[in-house]
Design an enzyme around this catalytic site. Structure first.
Site, PDB file in Angstrom:
ATOM      1  N   GLU A  21       0.825  -1.211   0.000  1.00 22.59           N
ATOM      2  CA  GLU A  21       0.000   0.000   0.000  1.00 22.59           C
ATOM      3  C   GLU A  21       0.860   1.263   0.000  1.00 22.59           C
ATOM      4  OE1 GLU A  21      -4.126  -0.566   2.220  1.00 22.59           O
ATOM      5  OE2 GLU A  21      -2.431  -1.097   3.524  1.00 22.59           O
ATOM      6  N   TYR A  53     -16.121  26.299   0.673  1.00 21.63           N
ATOM      7  CA  TYR A  53     -15.912  24.857   0.576  1.00 21.63           C
ATOM      8  C   TYR A  53     -14.802  24.506  -0.398  1.00 21.63           C
ATOM      9  CZ  TYR A  53     -19.632  26.087  -2.727  1.00 21.63           C
ATOM     10  OH  TYR A  53     -20.390  26.722  -3.659  1.00 21.63           O
ATOM     11  N   GLU A  73      -8.017   6.603  10.570  1.00 21.26           N
ATOM     12  CA  GLU A  73      -8.290   7.286  11.831  1.00 21.26           C
ATOM     13  C   GLU A  73      -7.415   8.532  11.961  1.00 21.26           C
ATOM     14  OE1 GLU A  73      -9.380   2.942  12.488  1.00 21.26           O
ATOM     15  OE2 GLU A  73      -7.788   4.021  11.443  1.00 21.26           O
ATOM     16  N   LYS A  98     -12.672   4.413   2.728  1.00 18.13           N
ATOM     17  CA  LYS A  98     -11.615   3.849   1.890  1.00 18.13           C
ATOM     18  C   LYS A  98     -12.240   2.746   1.033  1.00 18.13           C
ATOM     19  CE  LYS A  98      -6.941   1.928   2.174  1.00 18.13           C
ATOM     20  NZ  LYS A  98      -5.909   1.402   3.082  1.00 18.13           N
TER      21      LYS A  98
END
Length: 117
Positions: A21, A53, A73, A98
């Site tokens: 990854e 935004y 997290e 994810k």
């Protein structure tokens, strides 16, 4: 409480705990609910009184892509801290998804709320 919303902000970044990854870019999808008093912006019809935004989205993209991160997290906490400290938002709800992380699930994710409404 008024809110400014961002939905499914797509960010390509290096994210994950496995060595493979750390060699590729993966997609994260972010949803944000940000407490913001919209009355002044609505009454004045002025951009200067609004929570932009686009500016928030661009800042978060830069933040999340500046270095590899292992955990979603961590991403959620980084996003909440950034939005509250840099944009003076008193409360934020952050969802980080994810897609494809678990083959049998469309996506996995975390959701946090920080601050006071």
């Amino acid at each position: 409480m008024d809110k400014v919303l961002i939905r499914e902000l797509k960010i390509e970044t290096v994210i994950g705990i496995y060595e493979w990854e750390k060699q590729i870019h993966q997609t994260l999808l972010l949803d944000l609910d940000m407490a913001w008093d919209n009355r002044l912006a609505a009454a004045s019809d002025s951009y200067e009184n609004a929570l932009c935004y686009e500016t928030v989205s661009n800042r978060l993209t830069a933040l999340i892509t500046e270095k590899p991160i292992e955990l979603i997290e961590t991403v959620a906490e980084m996003v909440a801290t950034c939005v509250m400290s840099e944009f003076n938002v008193p409360w934020v709800k952050v969802k980080v998804m994810k897609p494809g992380a678990v083959p049998t699930a469309q996506a996995v994710g975390v959701e946090i709320e920080r601050g006071h409404a």
